[in-house]
Design a protein around this motif. Structure first.
Motif, PDB file in Angstrom:
ATOM      1  N   LEU A 288       0.826  -1.212   0.000  1.00  9.91           N
ATOM      2  CA  LEU A 288       0.000   0.000   0.000  1.00  9.91           C
ATOM      3  C   LEU A 288       0.856   1.255   0.000  1.00  9.91           C
ATOM      4  O   LEU A 288       0.550   2.226  -0.706  1.00  9.91           O
ATOM      5  N   GLU A 289       1.930   1.279   0.769  1.00  5.15           N
ATOM      6  CA  GLU A 289       2.831   2.437   0.754  1.00  5.15           C
ATOM      7  C   GLU A 289       3.429   2.638  -0.633  1.00  5.15           C
ATOM      8  O   GLU A 289       3.505   3.761  -1.133  1.00  5.15           O
ATOM      9  N   TRP A 290       3.857   1.569  -1.280  1.00  5.17           N
ATOM     10  CA  TRP A 290       4.418   1.658  -2.621  1.00  5.17           C
ATOM     11  C   TRP A 290       3.366   2.148  -3.604  1.00  5.17           C
ATOM     12  O   TRP A 290       3.646   2.993  -4.448  1.00  5.17           O
ATOM     13  N   LEU A 291       2.137   1.613  -3.491  1.00  3.30           N
ATOM     14  CA  LEU A 291       1.058   2.013  -4.384  1.00  3.30           C
ATOM     15  C   LEU A 291       0.717   3.493  -4.215  1.00  3.30           C
ATOM     16  O   LEU A 291       0.586   4.232  -5.194  1.00  3.30           O
ATOM     17  N   PHE A 292       0.582   3.951  -2.973  1.00  4.74           N
ATOM     18  CA  PHE A 292       0.285   5.365  -2.732  1.00  4.74           C
ATOM     19  C   PHE A 292       1.427   6.255  -3.204  1.00  4.74           C
ATOM     20  O   PHE A 292       1.201   7.330  -3.751  1.00  4.74           O
ATOM     21  N   GLY A 293       2.661   5.816  -3.004  1.00  2.00           N
ATOM     22  CA  GLY A 293       3.804   6.588  -3.490  1.00  2.00           C
ATOM     23  C   GLY A 293       3.813   6.692  -5.002  1.00  2.00           C
ATOM     24  O   GLY A 293       4.080   7.744  -5.569  1.00  2.00           O
ATOM     25  N   THR A 294       3.493   5.584  -5.684  1.00  4.55           N
ATOM     26  CA  THR A 294       3.449   5.593  -7.151  1.00  4.55           C
ATOM     27  C   THR A 294       2.334   6.491  -7.659  1.00  4.55           C
ATOM     28  O   THR A 294       2.537   7.290  -8.579  1.00  4.55           O
ATOM     29  N   VAL A 295       1.147   6.388  -7.065  1.00  7.60           N
ATOM     30  CA  VAL A 295       0.020   7.238  -7.475  1.00  7.60           C
ATOM     31  C   VAL A 295       0.356   8.707  -7.230  1.00  7.60           C
ATOM     32  O   VAL A 295       0.093   9.564  -8.080  1.00  7.60           O
ATOM     33  N   SER A 296       0.965   8.996  -6.097  1.00 11.20           N
ATOM     34  CA  SER A 296       1.356  10.377  -5.800  1.00 11.20           C
ATOM     35  C   SER A 296       2.380  10.890  -6.804  1.00 11.20           C
ATOM     36  O   SER A 296       2.288  12.036  -7.266  1.00 11.20           O
ATOM     37  N   LEU A 297       3.329  10.047  -7.177  1.00  8.55           N
ATOM     38  CA  LEU A 297       4.333  10.434  -8.160  1.00  8.55           C
ATOM     39  C   LEU A 297       3.695  10.688  -9.526  1.00  8.55           C
ATOM     40  O   LEU A 297       4.013  11.675 -10.194  1.00  8.55           O
TER      41      LEU A 297
ATOM     42  N   ILE B  65       0.579  11.573 -10.123  1.00 10.38           N
ATOM     43  CA  ILE B  65      -0.202  12.820 -10.033  1.00 10.38           C
ATOM     44  C   ILE B  65       0.722  14.029 -10.084  1.00 10.38           C
ATOM     45  O   ILE B  65       0.426  15.020 -10.764  1.00 10.38           O
ATOM     46  N   ASP B  66       1.866  13.975  -9.412  1.00  4.27           N
ATOM     47  CA  ASP B  66       2.828  15.082  -9.448  1.00  4.27           C
ATOM     48  C   ASP B  66       3.366  15.303 -10.858  1.00  4.27           C
ATOM     49  O   ASP B  66       3.528  16.437 -11.298  1.00  4.27           O
ATOM     50  N   VAL B  67       3.649  14.220 -11.573  1.00  6.27           N
ATOM     51  CA  VAL B  67       4.161  14.343 -12.941  1.00  6.27           C
ATOM     52  C   VAL B  67       3.097  14.939 -13.858  1.00  6.27           C
ATOM     53  O   VAL B  67       3.384  15.835 -14.661  1.00  6.27           O
ATOM     54  N   ILE B  68       1.856  14.464 -13.728  1.00  7.60           N
ATOM     55  CA  ILE B  68       0.774  15.011 -14.547  1.00  7.60           C
ATOM     56  C   ILE B  68       0.587  16.490 -14.240  1.00  7.60           C
ATOM     57  O   ILE B  68       0.427  17.315 -15.155  1.00  7.60           O
ATOM     58  N   LEU B  69       0.614  16.857 -12.967  1.00 13.81           N
ATOM     59  CA  LEU B  69       0.479  18.267 -12.581  1.00 13.81           C
ATOM     60  C   LEU B  69       1.629  19.096 -13.134  1.00 13.81           C
ATOM     61  O   LEU B  69       1.421  20.215 -13.613  1.00 13.81           O
TER      62      LEU B  69
ATOM     63  N   GLU C  10       5.074  25.867 -11.175  1.00 11.41           N
ATOM     64  CA  GLU C  10       4.321  26.755 -10.288  1.00 11.41           C
ATOM     65  C   GLU C  10       2.871  26.784 -10.763  1.00 11.41           C
ATOM     66  O   GLU C  10       2.481  27.674 -11.517  1.00 11.41           O
ATOM     67  N   PRO C  11       2.053  25.811 -10.308  1.00 11.96           N
ATOM     68  CA  PRO C  11       0.703  25.693 -10.854  1.00 11.96           C
ATOM     69  C   PRO C  11      -0.215  26.863 -10.504  1.00 11.96           C
ATOM     70  O   PRO C  11      -1.234  27.056 -11.147  1.00 11.96           O
ATOM     71  N   ALA C  12       0.133  27.665  -9.501  1.00  9.28           N
ATOM     72  CA  ALA C  12      -0.749  28.762  -9.105  1.00  9.28           C
ATOM     73  C   ALA C  12      -0.611  29.974 -10.014  1.00  9.28           C
ATOM     74  O   ALA C  12      -1.475  30.854  -9.999  1.00  9.28           O
ATOM     75  N   THR C  13       0.467  30.054 -10.794  1.00 10.83           N
ATOM     76  CA  THR C  13       0.673  31.213 -11.671  1.00 10.83           C
ATOM     77  C   THR C  13       0.953  30.740 -13.086  1.00 10.83           C
ATOM     78  O   THR C  13       1.519  29.676 -13.304  1.00 10.83           O
ATOM     79  N   PHE C  14       0.560  31.557 -14.051  1.00  8.62           N
ATOM     80  CA  PHE C  14       0.829  31.255 -15.447  1.00  8.62           C
ATOM     81  C   PHE C  14       2.084  31.988 -15.881  1.00  8.62           C
ATOM     82  O   PHE C  14       2.221  33.189 -15.648  1.00  8.62           O
ATOM     83  N   ASP C  15       3.005  31.284 -16.514  1.00  6.24           N
ATOM     84  CA  ASP C  15       4.223  31.852 -17.086  1.00  6.24           C
ATOM     85  C   ASP C  15       4.995  32.677 -16.069  1.00  6.24           C
ATOM     86  O   ASP C  15       5.394  33.810 -16.322  1.00  6.24           O
ATOM     87  N   ALA C  16       5.204  32.106 -14.875  1.00  4.97           N
ATOM     88  CA  ALA C  16       5.956  32.801 -13.831  1.00  4.97           C
ATOM     89  C   ALA C  16       7.434  32.843 -14.213  1.00  4.97           C
ATOM     90  O   ALA C  16       7.929  31.957 -14.909  1.00  4.97           O
TER      91      ALA C  16
END
Length: 158
Positions: A42-51, A53-57, A64-70
């Protein structure tokens, strides 16, 4: 057993108990091992899903997702139109301002007339935006073809 009387002495066999982790292991080794393996999975699965999601973001919204073209930001897909507009506005500000003013002057009477269409006005607005976007993309495609022909980049326009 201890002469000091500090309470650290062992008074009998009852004081020689195992820590809770070892008690859980001795009471049911199979469940203990299964729980340890499942918690690791479960720790590995949550870590992979988190990774993921971070890559997609990062790909979509940049570093810097809060600002455009910072400034200094690693750009994401959402930052590209803003960056292009900033760069085009900075390079050819007069031409860019004139083009935007022309589009606004063209759209203003159409949008005012579409406002009286009642419930159909959002559809008219969307249709106008789609037509204008298609026209701009077609013009940009033609500009790329002209530039490719001028630079003699064979194969692009063939």
């Amino acid at each position: 057993m201890s002469a000091s009387g500090d309470g650290s002495a062992i008074s009998g066999w009852a004081d020689l108990s195992l820590p809770p982790v070892l008690q859980a292991f001795t009471s049911s080794p199979q469940n203990f091992i299964l729980g340890a393996v499942l918690s690791g999975i479960l720790e590995w699965l949550f870590g992979t899903v988190s990774l993921v999601i971070d890559v997609i973001l990062l790909v979509v919204a940049g570093s810097e997702p809060a600002t455009f073209d910072a400034p200094g930001e690693q750009l994401g897909i959402a930052d590209i139109p803003v960056s292009v507009a900033n760069n085009l506005g900075g390079v050819g500000e007069t031409a860019g301002t004139a083009i935007i003013a022309g589009i606004e002057a063209f759209n203003e009477p159409i949008f005012e007339a579409a406002a009286f269409a009642g419930p159909a006005s959002p559809l008219i607005f969307v249709l106008i935006i789609i037509i204008e976007t298609t026209a701009v993309l077609w013009l940009l495609q033609r500009a790329v073809y002209v530039a490719a022909d001028l630079l003699q980049l064979g194969g692009l326009t063939e």
